[in-house]
Design a protein around this motif. Structure first.
Motif, short mmCIF file in Angstrom:
data_model
loop_
_atom_site.label_atom_id
_atom_site.label_comp_id
_atom_site.label_asym_id
_atom_site.label_seq_id
_atom_site.Cartn_x
_atom_site.Cartn_y
_atom_site.Cartn_z
N MET A 1 0.82 -1.20 0.00
CA MET A 1 0.00 0.00 0.00
C MET A 1 0.86 1.26 0.00
N MET A 2 2.02 1.19 0.69
CA MET A 2 2.91 2.36 0.72
C MET A 2 3.47 2.65 -0.68
N LEU A 3 3.84 1.57 -1.41
CA LEU A 3 4.35 1.75 -2.77
C LEU A 3 3.29 2.34 -3.68
N ILE A 4 2.06 1.88 -3.55
CA ILE A 4 0.96 2.40 -4.37
C ILE A 4 0.73 3.88 -4.06
N TYR A 5 0.82 4.24 -2.78
CA TYR A 5 0.65 5.64 -2.39
C TYR A 5 1.72 6.52 -3.02
N PHE A 6 2.98 6.07 -2.98
CA PHE A 6 4.06 6.86 -3.55
C PHE A 6 3.97 6.96 -5.07
N ILE A 7 3.55 5.86 -5.72
CA ILE A 7 3.35 5.91 -7.18
C ILE A 7 2.29 6.94 -7.53
N SER A 8 1.20 6.95 -6.79
CA SER A 8 0.13 7.92 -7.04
C SER A 8 0.63 9.35 -6.81
N TRP A 9 1.38 9.55 -5.72
CA TRP A 9 1.85 10.89 -5.37
C TRP A 9 2.83 11.42 -6.40
N PHE A 10 3.80 10.59 -6.81
CA PHE A 10 4.80 11.04 -7.78
C PHE A 10 4.19 11.25 -9.16
N SER A 11 3.21 10.43 -9.52
CA SER A 11 2.55 10.60 -10.82
C SER A 11 1.80 11.92 -10.89
N ILE A 12 1.11 12.26 -9.81
CA ILE A 12 0.38 13.52 -9.78
C ILE A 12 1.34 14.71 -9.68
N MET A 13 2.43 14.54 -8.91
CA MET A 13 3.39 15.63 -8.74
C MET A 13 4.09 15.98 -10.05
N SER A 14 4.25 15.00 -10.94
CA SER A 14 4.93 15.26 -12.20
C SER A 14 4.17 16.26 -13.07
N TRP A 15 2.86 16.39 -12.85
CA TRP A 15 2.05 17.33 -13.64
C TRP A 15 2.24 18.78 -13.19
N THR A 16 2.95 18.98 -12.10
CA THR A 16 3.22 20.34 -11.63
C THR A 16 4.65 20.78 -11.94
N ILE A 17 5.41 19.95 -12.68
CA ILE A 17 6.82 20.24 -12.97
C ILE A 17 6.98 20.47 -14.46
N ASN A 18 7.78 21.44 -14.83
CA ASN A 18 8.02 21.73 -16.24
C ASN A 18 9.47 21.45 -16.66
#
Length: 317
Positions: free
Chosen positions: A1-18
């Motif tokens: 569950m921790m890995l799934i949480y981090f995958i979700s967080w990093f995937s969403i965070m990538s949309w705020t980086i240019n």
């Protein structure tokens, strides 16, 4: 569950980086974490599929890193083209889909869900930065056509849903050309629909169509699989249709009438995937075959009316 949480967080965070390098780095971090989720599954086939996924991702990640550096410092030609090909491989688009389809049939359901949703977010944002509708049109249409044809008569449910996801990726790209906010709404709807469907299949541990014959699934669960499948394929009046209808409306008024007509016809074949699955679950591999055989004509008429409604929508709109 921790890995799934981090995958979700990093995937969403990538949309705020240019920054290209930072997005590539987050994509590789998600890739390593996803390998960890896959390794948690048991069995030889899971290890085999994880190794195949690892090799393909590492090779094309290094190729992408090289051309990202060329692209950032203007050191080479055709960098955008090579990067687009690399992203197509990572998302399993035609004609680079074979490796991903082979993996789809050997994963646990939770790994399949992550690979079909969260692992596609970062490649999609990179593709958005390189996106040009006119130059990418043929690839999108060919991927949708091939996915709709190859998904027919498939006994492996994961592979059938993998071909269906090839069609949905095309709709994702079309929605991105409208606006990012519209794409995020489309993607969130798709994640919710896929989560509902996989939750039922994971509950009864079903991976193949013929497993319905030996499962203790009740009638309501089979109907829910049918409804969720139709919603993912975009059948009215479910959620998947409402999102696709907004995309169709936009492109129709812009002038892409032939393209949208073709995508509607392709969606009919995607509906047939799940009609076929429902047919086997309710009639062929059901413990109540005799009871349902009495209503076989009614079910055939119902399926025909489902498909006919798409043709009527296509003709009168």
């Amino acid at each position: 569950m921790m890995l799934i949480y981090f995958i979700s967080w990093f995937s969403i965070m990538s949309w705020t980086i240019n920054n290209w390098l930072m997005i590539w780095y987050l994509m590789e971090v998600c890739f390593v974490m996803f390998v960890g989720v896959c390794v948690a599954g048991k069995g030889y086939s899971t290890s085999e599929s994880t190794m195949g996924y690892y090799l393909v991702q590492v090779i094309f990640s290094l190729v992408m890193l090289t051309f990202i550096l060329f692209y950032m410092f203007n050191l080479g030609y055709m960098c955008s083209f090579i990067l687009t090909l690399g992203l197509m491989v990572k998302m399993g688009m035609f004609p680079f889909h074979f490796w991903l389809i082979l993996i789809y049939g050997k994963l646990e359901w939770i790994s399949f869900f992550i690979l079909g949703t969260l692992m596609k977010l970062i490649p999609l944002i990179l593709l958005y930065y390189l996106f040009c509708m006119s130059s990418f049109l043929f690839i999108i249409v060919s991927s949708a056509i091939f996915g709709s044809l190859m998904g027919l008569n498939n006994s492996n449910i994961q592979k059938m849903m993998g071909y269906s996801s090839m069609i949905n990726i095309c709709w994702f790209i079309y929605s991105m050309s409208i606006s990012l906010s519209f794409f995020l709404m489309y993607f969130a709807s798709y994640v919710a629909m896929l989560c509902w469907l996989i939750n039922v299949l994971m509950k009864y541990n079903i991976f193949y169509v013929n497993q319905f014959k030996f499962s203790s699934m009740n009638l309501s669960s089979k109907v829910m699989i049918f409804i969720y499948g139709l919603s993912i394929s975009g059948f009215p009046p479910f959620l998947g249709f409402l999102i696709k209808w907004l995309v169709i409306n936009y492109f129709w008024y812009v002038g892409f009438k032939l393209l949208m007509s073709l995508m509607i016809l392709i969606s009919i074949l995607a509906v047939y995937f799940y009609l076929q699955l429902f047919f086997f679950a309710m009639l062929v591999f059901s413990s109540w075959v005799k009871w349902y055989t009495i209503n076989f004509i009614k079910f055939g008429l119902l399926s025909f009316m489902f498909l006919l409604s798409y043709f009527v929508l296509f003709i009168f709109y």
